[in-house]
Design an enzyme around this catalytic site. Structure first.
Site, mmCIF file in Angstrom:
data_model
loop_
_atom_site.group_PDB
_atom_site.id
_atom_site.type_symbol
_atom_site.label_atom_id
_atom_site.label_comp_id
_atom_site.label_asym_id
_atom_site.label_seq_id
_atom_site.Cartn_x
_atom_site.Cartn_y
_atom_site.Cartn_z
ATOM 1 N N ARG A 19 0.855 -1.197 0.000
ATOM 2 C CA ARG A 19 0.000 0.000 0.000
ATOM 3 C C ARG A 19 0.894 1.251 0.000
ATOM 4 O O ARG A 19 2.121 1.163 0.089
ATOM 5 C CB ARG A 19 -0.957 0.008 1.191
ATOM 6 C CG ARG A 19 -0.302 0.346 2.512
ATOM 7 C CD ARG A 19 -1.315 0.509 3.650
ATOM 8 N NE ARG A 19 -0.746 1.314 4.711
ATOM 9 C CZ ARG A 19 -1.332 1.580 5.867
ATOM 10 N NH1 ARG A 19 -2.523 1.084 6.136
ATOM 11 N NH2 ARG A 19 -0.740 2.349 6.769
ATOM 12 N N ILE A 21 3.197 4.399 -0.623
ATOM 13 C CA ILE A 21 4.279 4.689 -1.564
ATOM 14 C C ILE A 21 4.749 3.411 -2.257
ATOM 15 O O ILE A 21 4.989 3.395 -3.469
ATOM 16 C CB ILE A 21 5.444 5.382 -0.816
ATOM 17 C CG1 ILE A 21 5.038 6.819 -0.461
ATOM 18 C CG2 ILE A 21 6.722 5.360 -1.661
ATOM 19 C CD1 ILE A 21 6.053 7.559 0.401
ATOM 20 N N ASP A 40 5.192 -7.736 1.575
ATOM 21 C CA ASP A 40 4.566 -6.918 2.621
ATOM 22 C C ASP A 40 4.219 -7.819 3.799
ATOM 23 O O ASP A 40 3.936 -9.003 3.619
ATOM 24 C CB ASP A 40 3.307 -6.219 2.089
ATOM 25 C CG ASP A 40 3.007 -4.934 2.835
ATOM 26 O OD1 ASP A 40 3.163 -3.848 2.244
ATOM 27 O OD2 ASP A 40 2.621 -5.013 4.032
ATOM 28 N N LYS A 41 4.242 -7.232 4.986
ATOM 29 C CA LYS A 41 3.883 -8.028 6.167
ATOM 30 C C LYS A 41 2.375 -8.116 6.336
ATOM 31 O O LYS A 41 1.879 -8.913 7.114
ATOM 32 C CB LYS A 41 4.529 -7.446 7.421
ATOM 33 C CG LYS A 41 3.989 -6.097 7.835
ATOM 34 C CD LYS A 41 4.567 -5.659 9.159
ATOM 35 C CE LYS A 41 3.930 -4.349 9.591
ATOM 36 N NZ LYS A 41 4.410 -3.854 10.851
ATOM 37 N N VAL A 63 10.050 -7.436 6.867
ATOM 38 C CA VAL A 63 11.466 -7.146 6.605
ATOM 39 C C VAL A 63 12.303 -7.021 7.884
ATOM 40 O O VAL A 63 13.515 -6.960 7.813
ATOM 41 C CB VAL A 63 11.651 -5.877 5.729
ATOM 42 C CG1 VAL A 63 11.073 -6.085 4.355
ATOM 43 C CG2 VAL A 63 11.072 -4.652 6.404
ATOM 44 N N TYR A 130 12.637 8.358 14.406
ATOM 45 C CA TYR A 130 12.323 8.284 12.970
ATOM 46 C C TYR A 130 13.344 9.065 12.150
ATOM 47 O O TYR A 130 13.888 8.564 11.156
ATOM 48 C CB TYR A 130 10.908 8.836 12.726
ATOM 49 C CG TYR A 130 10.477 8.798 11.275
ATOM 50 C CD1 TYR A 130 10.201 7.595 10.648
ATOM 51 C CD2 TYR A 130 10.349 9.975 10.539
ATOM 52 C CE1 TYR A 130 9.808 7.552 9.318
ATOM 53 C CE2 TYR A 130 9.946 9.942 9.206
ATOM 54 C CZ TYR A 130 9.676 8.729 8.601
ATOM 55 O OH TYR A 130 9.303 8.692 7.281
ATOM 56 N N THR A 165 -0.778 9.154 1.772
ATOM 57 C CA THR A 165 -0.844 7.686 1.827
ATOM 58 C C THR A 165 -1.742 7.282 3.000
ATOM 59 O O THR A 165 -2.076 8.125 3.858
ATOM 60 C CB THR A 165 0.558 7.080 2.088
ATOM 61 O OG1 THR A 165 1.005 7.500 3.392
ATOM 62 C CG2 THR A 165 1.565 7.499 1.041
ATOM 63 N N LEU A 167 -0.834 5.823 5.596
ATOM 64 C CA LEU A 167 -0.114 6.146 6.830
ATOM 65 C C LEU A 167 -0.358 7.594 7.238
ATOM 66 O O LEU A 167 -0.644 7.903 8.402
ATOM 67 C CB LEU A 167 1.389 5.893 6.644
ATOM 68 C CG LEU A 167 2.281 6.272 7.830
ATOM 69 C CD1 LEU A 167 1.980 5.385 9.034
ATOM 70 C CD2 LEU A 167 3.770 6.151 7.455
HETATM 71 N N1 LIG Z 1 3.924 9.210 3.354
HETATM 72 C C1 LIG Z 1 4.851 10.161 3.525
HETATM 73 O O1 LIG Z 1 4.537 11.377 3.595
HETATM 74 C C2 LIG Z 1 6.308 9.775 3.650
HETATM 75 C C3 LIG Z 1 7.262 10.805 3.673
HETATM 76 C C4 LIG Z 1 8.603 10.494 3.748
HETATM 77 C C5 LIG Z 1 8.987 9.157 3.798
HETATM 78 N N2 LIG Z 1 8.046 8.182 3.780
HETATM 79 C C6 LIG Z 1 8.512 6.785 3.840
HETATM 80 O O2 LIG Z 1 7.941 6.023 2.795
HETATM 81 C C7 LIG Z 1 7.757 4.672 3.232
HETATM 82 C C8 LIG Z 1 6.320 4.255 3.018
HETATM 83 O O3 LIG Z 1 5.453 5.151 3.703
HETATM 84 P P1 LIG Z 1 3.876 5.144 3.436
HETATM 85 O O4 LIG Z 1 3.379 6.479 3.840
HETATM 86 O O5 LIG Z 1 3.589 4.637 2.069
HETATM 87 O O6 LIG Z 1 3.394 4.076 4.544
HETATM 88 P P2 LIG Z 1 2.123 3.093 4.564
HETATM 89 O O7 LIG Z 1 1.971 2.689 5.998
HETATM 90 O O8 LIG Z 1 0.940 3.697 3.895
HETATM 91 O O9 LIG Z 1 2.605 1.812 3.729
HETATM 92 C C9 LIG Z 1 3.678 1.056 4.211
HETATM 93 C C10 LIG Z 1 3.553 -0.398 3.766
HETATM 94 O O10 LIG Z 1 4.708 -1.090 4.262
HETATM 95 C C11 LIG Z 1 4.301 -2.281 4.918
HETATM 96 N N3 LIG Z 1 5.238 -2.587 5.983
HETATM 97 C C12 LIG Z 1 5.436 -1.889 7.132
HETATM 98 N N4 LIG Z 1 6.353 -2.509 7.881
HETATM 99 C C13 LIG Z 1 6.725 -3.622 7.196
HETATM 100 C C14 LIG Z 1 7.614 -4.676 7.476
HETATM 101 N N5 LIG Z 1 8.300 -4.715 8.610
HETATM 102 N N6 LIG Z 1 7.781 -5.652 6.545
HETATM 103 C C15 LIG Z 1 7.087 -5.627 5.390
HETATM 104 N N7 LIG Z 1 6.201 -4.668 5.080
HETATM 105 C C16 LIG Z 1 6.027 -3.678 5.973
HETATM 106 C C17 LIG Z 1 2.915 -1.968 5.471
HETATM 107 O O11 LIG Z 1 2.178 -3.159 5.717
HETATM 108 C C18 LIG Z 1 2.325 -1.115 4.333
HETATM 109 O O12 LIG Z 1 1.726 -1.921 3.348
HETATM 110 C C19 LIG Z 1 8.212 4.644 4.703
HETATM 111 O O13 LIG Z 1 9.564 4.227 4.749
HETATM 112 C C20 LIG Z 1 8.106 6.095 5.129
HETATM 113 O O14 LIG Z 1 8.986 6.405 6.176
HETATM 114 C C21 LIG Z 1 6.719 8.456 3.717
#
Ligand SMILES: NC(=O)c1ccc[n+]([C@@H]2O[C@H](COP(=O)([O-])OP(=O)(O)OC[C@H]3O[C@@H](n4cnc5c(N)ncnc54)[C@H](O)[C@@H]3O)[C@@H](O)[C@H]2O)c1
Length: 246
Positions: A19, A21, A40-41, A63, A130, A165, A167
């Site tokens: 889901r 990014i 994905d977990k 992971v 973080y 997203t 999150l």
């Molecule tokens: N959304 C933002 O504004 C933003 C900004 C900067 C960085 N990021 C980074 O981008 C990445 C994704 O963020 P997002 O907003 O899409 O999050 P999200 O929670 O919407 O999606 C994350 C996905 O990763 C999976 N996941 C989480 N931990 C896991 C694990 N241990 N093993 C396998 N899968 C796992 C979750 O099940 C989920 O499907 C993260 O590293 C976050 O720090 C996001």
């Protein structure tokens, strides 16, 4: 259904691809003709993507569990790669485990794209753990890029700013005024909006497929959030103002 050929015949592994990014990155690589392993977990999002997008395979894995990641490496080695032409990119949410992919990436002259964050460079209030881990992801990207250069493996990272997203939505819902929090998140960018996962996906495809002379770079996908001066002092900061003549 793939509409492009920029990454045709390549295999891409996207951890956290179920889901947000990660899912945007999965879609962008499928559109570019790649075959994508979604890790994905959480099973729901990844399985739904696997059903929707031909050329994808979902693997349930956490992971943070090295054994899960070893399973992926094992799967990729003997038979997974046979139907797929090559392992070309490894896009990671948890980066230290990218090293498990390196033997495959060296053979296939693949590349690694880590997902860091703008806050690793500019900081964020009330988020020391973080921010520290994201700073480490960016630093590790540069160090690994040096170590892997002799093997022809490029290592880069993307630092997103505010990307809309699940999150982001969940975190906003925890605040006293979610609507105001989201509006503030939008206004943090000079472009006046948050980014979309598809826009991070497009950056990832660029790094993987066309940025052949880029290694060790941090590509900001932030809508300009880091630009210019802004209001930075918090309400609790004592303000030492000079006599303002107006
Ligand atoms: N959304 C933002 O504004 C933003 C900004 C900067 C960085 N990021 C980074 O981008 C990445 C994704 O963020 P997002 O907003 O899409 O999050 P999200 O929670 O919407 O999606 C994350 C996905 O990763 C999976 N996941 C989480 N931990 C896991 C694990 N241990 N093993 C396998 N899968 C796992 C979750 O099940 C989920 O499907 C993260 O590293 C976050 O720090 C996001």
């Amino acid at each position: 259904m793939a509409t492009g050929t920029r990454y045709a015949g390549k295999v891409v592994v996207v951890t956290g691809g179920g889901r947000g990014i990660g899912a945007g990155i999965v879609r962008a690589f499928v559109d570019s003709g790649a075959q994508v392993v979604i890790c994905d977990k959480d099973e729901s999002g990844g399985r739904a993507l696997e059903q929707e997008l031909p050329g994808t395979v979902f693997i349930l894995c956490d992971v943070t569990q090295e054994d899960d990641m070893k399973d992926i490496s094992f799967l990729l080695r003997p038979w997974f790669l046979r139907p797929f032409a090559d392992l070309a990119a490894w896009i990671v949410l948890s980066t230290t485990l990218a090293t498990l992919a390196l033997p495959h990436l060296r053979k296939s002259q693949g590349n690694v794209i880590n997902i860091s964050s703008l806050v690793g460079a500019i900081g964020q209030a009330q988020a020391v753990p973080y921010v520290a881990t994201k700073g480490a992801v960016t630093a590790m990207t540069k160090a690994l890029a040096l170590d892997e250069s002799p093997y022809g493996v490029r290592v880069n990272c993307i630092s997103p700013g505010n990307i809309w997203t699940p999150l982001w939505e969940e975190l906003a819902a925890l605040t006293p005024d979610p609507r105001a929090t989201i509006l503030e998140g939008m206004l943090a960018q000079p472009l006046g909006r948050m980014g979309q996962p598809a826009e991070v996906g497009a950056a990832a495809v660029f790094l993987a497929s066309e940025a052949n002379f880029c290694t060790g770079i941090e590509l900001l996908v932030t809508g300009g959030a880091e630009l210019g001066y802004g209001r930075k002092a918090s309400r609790s900061t004592p303000v030492d103002a000079p006599d303002i003549p107006f």
